[in-house]
Design a protein around this motif. Structure first.
Motif, PDB file in Angstrom:
ATOM      1  N   TYR A 216       0.932  -1.160  -0.109  1.00 59.00           N
ATOM      2  CA  TYR A 216       0.103  -0.070   0.117  1.00 59.00           C
ATOM      3  C   TYR A 216       0.828   1.111  -0.022  1.00 59.00           C
ATOM      4  CZ  TYR A 216      -4.666  -1.253  -0.205  1.00 59.00           C
ATOM      5  OH  TYR A 216      -5.928  -1.658  -0.526  1.00 59.00           O
ATOM      6  N   MET A 241      -4.145  -1.060   4.302  1.00 59.36           N
ATOM      7  CA  MET A 241      -5.383  -0.942   3.589  1.00 59.36           C
ATOM      8  C   MET A 241      -6.528  -0.252   3.950  1.00 59.36           C
ATOM      9  SD  MET A 241      -6.823  -4.641   2.299  1.00 59.36           S
ATOM     10  CE  MET A 241      -8.269  -4.824   0.750  1.00 59.36           C
ATOM     11  N   GLY A 242      -6.813  -0.306   5.333  1.00 62.14           N
ATOM     12  CA  GLY A 242      -7.939   0.091   6.070  1.00 62.14           C
ATOM     13  C   GLY A 242      -7.672   1.548   6.938  1.00 62.14           C
ATOM     14  N   SER A 277     -11.575   1.125   2.768  1.00 65.43           N
ATOM     15  CA  SER A 277     -10.556   0.970   1.756  1.00 65.43           C
ATOM     16  C   SER A 277     -10.595   1.657   0.565  1.00 65.43           C
ATOM     17  CB  SER A 277     -10.611  -0.629   1.478  1.00 65.43           C
ATOM     18  OG  SER A 277     -10.539  -1.396   2.827  1.00 65.43           O
TER      19      SER A 277
END
Length: 383
Positions: A216, A241-242, A277
């Protein structure tokens, strides 16, 4: 009498109550520069307004339903992720954490090959669930129930050892971190990764890139393995990712075909997880955070390498390990309690920097000044 917490975490006596961007405030109103991002989780900065709006708006509509119905946000996330990562022909399986992503990747590899063995590498970390912990090089967290005779842990960058093990014929997958995180920020040799890919294909094993911490954009590429020309069979995701919302995933080669019930999850891919996300990808694209990670990371690495007290600086982008000859406990405590800067640790001698990818040049310069001050006060010397 009241219920107590199961006390397994060593904690600092600090209680964060607010955060914004690269800063965290405690309950006394003290501001800290966050160069750790809660174990590399905070990718686009704390409380980014776009991120907050995405989750709030989604919660006002619908927060959760199971995977027994169509959730359009899942496909939106897959499409966006494929575009930004360059893996748009891959398939996405959504789950809740990095350990769960690795569990599902190993299970899928075993289904696909009919084999049981898994190769991983020394100083690697892949999670704390049963299968993931069995391939993690840390005996202290492997309970008897986690012991797995099919797990083989080999030296990093030793291609001869890998080839010898693959020749045994029962290896379903090789699992390797894009950059080793907890193990001290060790970057696999590009040649090793390229040879690894060839050997996996030759011996019918699948190559799984664990990009849970290094992915990421953290490395200055979307995935750390993209510094090479390899194309893994699976890539596991989580953490950034989150941006703090629990999300995990597996990117799966188009050559691997699913069947109903092969993998499953209750909470994975829920509406809020997808909203978080998608927001992360929006912000990363709009603010060009992958290139910022590379630029600011190069600046930090360059400045750190000039400091004579440091034994070695390793990493890529905003995933940096700073190794000393001596233990770093005092250095980190002075940074935190005197200079109000959060940092991480890898082992006894390596400081780990994993800041939000929004870190600015000014903030990086501030850290370098304070770091030099701390090292000068401690009168450290490298050998």
């Amino acid at each position: 009498m009241r219920m107590k917490l199961f006390d397994v975490y060593p904690v600092f006596d600090i209680t964060p109550v607010k955060a914004q961007g690269c800063y965290v405030w405690d309950d006394q109103g003290t501001r800290y520069l966050d160069l750790y991002g809660g174990h590399a989780v905070i990718s686009v900065g704390h409380s980014h307004p776009v991120y907050v709006d995405y989750i709030s708006n989604q919660l006002n509509e619908i927060g959760f339903y199971s995977n027994s119905v169509k959730i359009p946000q899942q496909q939106e996330l897959a499409t966006r992720l494929g575009k930004l990562s360059g893996l748009d022909d891959y398939q996405l399986f959504l789950c809740n954490s990095g350990a769960e992503a690795n569990e599902n990747a190993m299970k899928l590899a075993s289904f696909a090959t009919g084999k049981k063995g898994i190769i991983s590498f020394k100083k690697g970390f892949h999670g704390r669930t049963s299968g993931a912990v069995s391939i993690t090089d840390n005996p202290k967290i492997i309970a008897p129930v986690n012991e797995n005779e099919h797990a083989v842990i080999l030296p990093l960058n030793d291609i001869d050892a890998v080839e010898k093990q693959l020749q045994n014929g029962d290896i379903a997958a090789v699992v390797i971190e894009g950059i080793q995180g907890i193990g001290g920020i060790h970057v696999p040799d590009p040649e090793f990764l390229e040879q690894l890919e060839k050997l996996c294909k030759q011996h019918g094993a699948l190559l799984i890139l664990d990009e849970i911490q290094s992915g990421y954009g953290r490395s200055g590429k979307f995935f750390a393995f993209q510094y090479t020309n390899i194309k893994p069979d699976m890539v596991t995701l989580a953490k950034g990712m989150g941006n703090g919302f629990p999300v995990g995933g597996v990117l799966i080669s188009p050559e691997l075909e699913p069947w109903p019930g092969m993998l499953g999850t209750t909470f994975g891919g829920n509406y809020l997880a997808c909203a978080a996300s998608i927001a992360v990808l929006d912000i990363m694209e709009q603010e060009q955070l992958v290139s910022n990670s590379e630029e600011i990371g190069n600046y930090l690495m360059d400045q750190l390498q000039k400091m004579p007290e440091i034994k070695e600086v390793r990493g890529k982008g905003l995933m940096i390990g700073i190794e000393f000859e001596t233990e770093i406990k005092t250095i980190r405590q002075k940074l935190l309690f005197e200079e109000k800067i959060f940092t991480g640790v890898s082992g006894a001698n390596t400081i780990r920097l994993l800041p939000p990818l929004t870190l600015s040049k000014e903030q990086a310069e501030y850290f370098i000044r304070k770091f030099e001050k701390v090292l000068s006060e401690l009168n450290l010397h490298s050998v």
